[in-house]
Design a protein around this motif. Structure first.
Motif: not given
Length: 209
Positions: A28-37, A51-55, A18-23, A65-72
């Protein structure tokens, strides 16, 4: 108490599951995208969650946001794929079902340890707890498998312009949430199996009500 060792193990495994399910639901790290640009996504890596995407960005892309940007994500983001919205709902259900399973198991173990002789009541609560564990495990399994399938097939996501994300990555890989979810599924299903295996001890003094 001697007849409920597996159920004690079920409670321990169910708690960790149950704890791991909650974690897995929260990170946010469900998918890790590598982008060229890397003009905006400075590190070339973006993390897509349910819930959101961050980079990381060295540009001031959004106030606050100064360094990390997140879009919910919101219910108005119709471009977000179904597996992400399914994960949101199913993991919330899994968290609630797991909590009910823990509650039922705690009640049954309390009666066992206190020597309460309502044997059928104890059995029913173990069975109910086992059902909730199994149901929670299946609710985690579906979104984890679905999102892992999307990662392995490098499926794209038509993000809205406000997210500053490209529609498709150069490559993507499974993030930490997916293996955490897999472990949660295994523990919850094992916990459910152990709880459902409880049987009344056969003794001359057994009192059933």
């Amino acid at each position: 108490v001697r007849t409920s060792h597996l159920q004690l193990a079920a409670f321990a495994l169910g708690t960790v599951g149950w704890i791991l399910c909650t974690v897995s639901m929260g990170i946010v790290e469900w998918r890790v995208w590598h982008v060229d640009n890397t003009t905006i996504i400075s590190s070339g890596i973006a993390w897509v969650g349910i819930w959101k995407v961050c980079f990381i960005s060295y540009l001031h892309v959004s106030p606050g946001y100064k360094e990390q940007f997140c879009h919910k994500f919101s219910g108005y983001d119709s471009s977000i794929p179904h597996e992400i919205y399914a994960a949101q709902g199913l993991l919330l259900i899994a968290m609630f079902m797991g909590l009910l399973g823990l509650t039922a198991t705690i009640f049954a173990l309390r009666n066992v340890c206190m020597g309460i002789t309502h044997k059928t009541v104890i059995t029913r609560f173990f069975l109910v707890g086992g059902f909730f564990y199994v149901f929670a495990g299946l609710c985690v399994l579906i979104p984890v498998s679905w999102n892992f399938y999307s990662v392995t097939h490098n499926q794209s996501i038509a993000f809205p312009p406000s997210s500053y994300m490209p529609s498709s990555p150069a490559a993507q890989e499974a993030g930490a949430a997916i293996p955490i979810g897999i472990v949660a599924v295994i523990l919850l299903l094992l916990s459910g199996t152990f709880s459902l295996s409880y049987r009344l001890p056969v003794t001359a003094n057994t009192i059933t009500k």
